[in-house]
Enzyme design. Structure first.
Site, PDB file in Angstrom:
ATOM      1  N   GLU A  54       0.826  -1.209   0.000  1.00  0.00           N
ATOM      2  CA  GLU A  54       0.000   0.000   0.000  1.00  0.00           C
ATOM      3  C   GLU A  54       0.863   1.262   0.000  1.00  0.00           C
ATOM      4  O   GLU A  54       0.562   2.237  -0.694  1.00  0.00           O
ATOM      5  CB  GLU A  54      -0.916   0.004   1.235  1.00  0.00           C
ATOM      6  CG  GLU A  54      -1.867  -1.187   1.295  1.00  0.00           C
ATOM      7  CD  GLU A  54      -1.315  -2.336   2.116  1.00  0.00           C
ATOM      8  OE1 GLU A  54      -2.098  -2.969   2.842  1.00  0.00           O
ATOM      9  OE2 GLU A  54      -0.078  -2.610   2.026  1.00  0.00           O
ATOM     10  N   CYS A  79      -2.416  -3.757   7.258  1.00  0.00           N
ATOM     11  CA  CYS A  79      -2.048  -3.918   8.663  1.00  0.00           C
ATOM     12  C   CYS A  79      -2.532  -2.735   9.487  1.00  0.00           C
ATOM     13  O   CYS A  79      -2.712  -1.623   8.982  1.00  0.00           O
ATOM     14  CB  CYS A  79      -0.537  -4.090   8.803  1.00  0.00           C
ATOM     15  SG  CYS A  79       0.434  -2.687   8.212  1.00  0.00           S
ATOM     16  N   CYS A  88      -0.604   0.378   7.560  1.00  0.00           N
ATOM     17  CA  CYS A  88      -1.075   0.741   6.220  1.00  0.00           C
ATOM     18  C   CYS A  88      -2.525   1.244   6.269  1.00  0.00           C
ATOM     19  O   CYS A  88      -2.912   2.094   5.462  1.00  0.00           O
ATOM     20  CB  CYS A  88      -0.950  -0.442   5.286  1.00  0.00           C
ATOM     21  SG  CYS A  88       0.765  -0.882   4.917  1.00  0.00           S
ATOM     22  N   ARG A 191      13.663 -24.336  -3.154  1.00  0.00           N
ATOM     23  CA  ARG A 191      14.409 -24.056  -1.930  1.00  0.00           C
ATOM     24  C   ARG A 191      14.400 -22.563  -1.613  1.00  0.00           C
ATOM     25  O   ARG A 191      14.247 -22.152  -0.465  1.00  0.00           O
ATOM     26  CB  ARG A 191      15.860 -24.513  -2.078  1.00  0.00           C
ATOM     27  CG  ARG A 191      16.094 -25.993  -1.942  1.00  0.00           C
ATOM     28  CD  ARG A 191      17.578 -26.295  -2.045  1.00  0.00           C
ATOM     29  NE  ARG A 191      17.854 -27.723  -1.962  1.00  0.00           N
ATOM     30  CZ  ARG A 191      19.067 -28.264  -2.069  1.00  0.00           C
ATOM     31  NH1 ARG A 191      20.112 -27.472  -2.254  1.00  0.00           N
ATOM     32  NH2 ARG A 191      19.225 -29.565  -1.979  1.00  0.00           N
ATOM     33  N   THR A 203      20.941 -38.859   5.649  1.00  0.00           N
ATOM     34  CA  THR A 203      21.145 -38.069   4.439  1.00  0.00           C
ATOM     35  C   THR A 203      22.359 -37.160   4.592  1.00  0.00           C
ATOM     36  O   THR A 203      23.144 -36.982   3.643  1.00  0.00           O
ATOM     37  CB  THR A 203      19.896 -37.222   4.133  1.00  0.00           C
ATOM     38  OG1 THR A 203      18.780 -38.099   3.946  1.00  0.00           O
ATOM     39  CG2 THR A 203      20.088 -36.390   2.880  1.00  0.00           C
ATOM     40  N   ASP A 207      25.140 -38.043   1.828  1.00  0.00           N
ATOM     41  CA  ASP A 207      25.201 -37.060   0.742  1.00  0.00           C
ATOM     42  C   ASP A 207      26.157 -35.909   1.026  1.00  0.00           C
ATOM     43  O   ASP A 207      26.634 -35.262   0.088  1.00  0.00           O
ATOM     44  CB  ASP A 207      23.808 -36.485   0.464  1.00  0.00           C
ATOM     45  CG  ASP A 207      22.843 -37.517  -0.092  1.00  0.00           C
ATOM     46  OD1 ASP A 207      23.261 -38.672  -0.284  1.00  0.00           O
ATOM     47  OD2 ASP A 207      21.673 -37.166  -0.320  1.00  0.00           O
ATOM     48  N   LEU A 211      22.929 -27.825   0.700  1.00  0.00           N
ATOM     49  CA  LEU A 211      21.544 -27.357   0.841  1.00  0.00           C
ATOM     50  C   LEU A 211      21.402 -25.859   0.583  1.00  0.00           C
ATOM     51  O   LEU A 211      20.637 -25.161   1.249  1.00  0.00           O
ATOM     52  CB  LEU A 211      20.986 -27.710   2.230  1.00  0.00           C
ATOM     53  CG  LEU A 211      20.999 -29.198   2.605  1.00  0.00           C
ATOM     54  CD1 LEU A 211      20.389 -29.399   3.983  1.00  0.00           C
ATOM     55  CD2 LEU A 211      20.282 -30.038   1.568  1.00  0.00           C
ATOM     56  N   ARG A 214      22.462 -22.778  -5.040  1.00  0.00           N
ATOM     57  CA  ARG A 214      23.536 -22.443  -5.978  1.00  0.00           C
ATOM     58  C   ARG A 214      23.094 -22.508  -7.439  1.00  0.00           C
ATOM     59  O   ARG A 214      23.743 -21.922  -8.309  1.00  0.00           O
ATOM     60  CB  ARG A 214      24.739 -23.357  -5.756  1.00  0.00           C
ATOM     61  CG  ARG A 214      24.436 -24.845  -5.884  1.00  0.00           C
ATOM     62  CD  ARG A 214      25.565 -25.695  -5.302  1.00  0.00           C
ATOM     63  NE  ARG A 214      25.274 -27.122  -5.391  1.00  0.00           N
ATOM     64  CZ  ARG A 214      24.524 -27.770  -4.520  1.00  0.00           C
ATOM     65  NH1 ARG A 214      23.963 -27.125  -3.526  1.00  0.00           N
ATOM     66  NH2 ARG A 214      24.311 -29.076  -4.644  1.00  0.00           N
TER      67      ARG A 214
END
Length: 345
Positions: A54, A79, A88, A191, A203, A207, A211, A214
């Protein structure tokens, strides 16, 4: 109503431009229309801590005198409280805008109908519920967090055509690669839209992931590891790269650089989800593995699942989670099938 929907659709278009930048605030768009139907101002919430939709829309109006005979369309209730920016609703009243059209009410406790009440008490005409379904879908992460007291949860995994999420520990190819460059880029975009990303200890060990986002130009989420007995080596990327990480465990609570170890029951998803919500996290992606994903499914602590199926077959491996729900979207990308599901509840 059709006229109101026309301008609300434009407000939704504007709101989407804030995707990945506004959390923990919602995405909001605003359009100001003069009495003759001309759009005289537009704005959206660009970044958390900066001007709301707004405010930006009002600031874009070149002739402020037109505001006193105009309508402002806002995807989410204005708000009514002082946060990082002034209310706002107060701005709308001060600028003399006589009519406000709202897509949906704000469930945030400090707003929750108070913005509309403030406007009506000041004599402003307020219409609520225009394209409400679309407006709620846009901010499903924000709305879920503040109605359920936990982040919106997206489950995500890739599996082979014969139903395996990973190879056996002794397999030559470990970790198992099923995503393509195109689907990997898509997942990194997902992500970037989440505040946090969660994996289990297995994991993390197998792995050793980073996370991050990239492969997509967006913010990297907070990394979260569930390791009940802290059975993860100290040299993991998640523990050594200097980026914020939380490790929920049943052993200790301490902070080591950018890594915070938090002692709690990791077998109850609602325990750590509630803690993340208290930290201002409104959306979480859970990448697994199978044990963590199955815990989320059993606890009904999920709101969306994105399942990528590769045409590869490996014959044996770690079985993918069993899940049941409504298929919302299904398509093929780079030879892999992508399915989006929501719970039956």
């Amino acid at each position: 109503m059709l006229i109101d929907e026309k301008y609300m659709r434009r407000a939704l278009q504007l709101a989407r431009q804030g995707a990945g930048h506004t959390s923990p605030n919602p995405m909001v768009g605003a359009v100001i229309v003069a009495h003759d139907g001309t759009i005289i101002g537009e704005g959206w919430h660009r970044k958390c801590g900066e001007g709301h939709a707004e405010v930006n829309a009002v600031a874009s109006v070149t002739d402020p005198d037109l505001l006193t005979d105009s309508t402002i369309y806002v995807t989410l209730e204005p708000c009514s409280h002082y946060g990082k920016t002034p209310p706002c609703a107060k701005l709308i009243i001060e600028r003399g805008i006589p009519r406000v059209v709202v897509g949906t009410l704000d469930p945030f406790p400090e707003v929750s109908g108070r913005g509309v009440a403030m406007l009506r008490e000041a004599g402003v005409e307020v219409t609520v519920g225009v394209l409400e379904q679309e407006c709620r879908a846009l901010n499903r992460r924000f709305l879920t967090a503040h109605t359920k007291g936990r982040p919106w949860v997206q489950l995500k995994w890739a599996q082979t055509a014969d139903g395996f999420i990973a190879a056996l520990p002794e397999a030559d190819e470990n970790p198992l690669r099923m995503s393509t460059p195109a689907t990997m880029r898509l997942m990194h975009r997902q992500r970037a839209l989440c505040d946090a990303i969660v994996i289990g200890a297995a994991t993390a060990r197998i792995d050793n992931p980073s996370l991050t986002t990239r492969y997509w130009p967006g913010n990297s989420p907070l990394r979260v590891v569930l390791s009940r007995q802290l059975s993860i080596p100290d040299n993991l990327n998640l523990l050594t790269d200097g980026l914020p990480t939380i490790v929920y465990n049943s052993v200790k609570s301490e902070t080591r650089g950018a890594v915070e170890f938090v002692k709690m029951d990791t077998t109850d998803p609602l325990s750590w989800l509630t803690d993340l919500y208290r930290r201002g996290i409104t959306s979480v992606m859970v990448e697994g593995g199978t044990q963590v994903l199955q815990q989320m499914i059993a606890a009904q602590a999920w709101d969306e699942a994105r399942i990528e199926t590769s045409p590869r077959r490996i014959g044996q491996g770690v079985t993918a989670p069993a899940i049941d729900g409504h298929v919302q979207e299904q398509y093929i990308l780079d030879g892999n099938q992508i399915i989006t599901m929501t719970p039956n509840r």
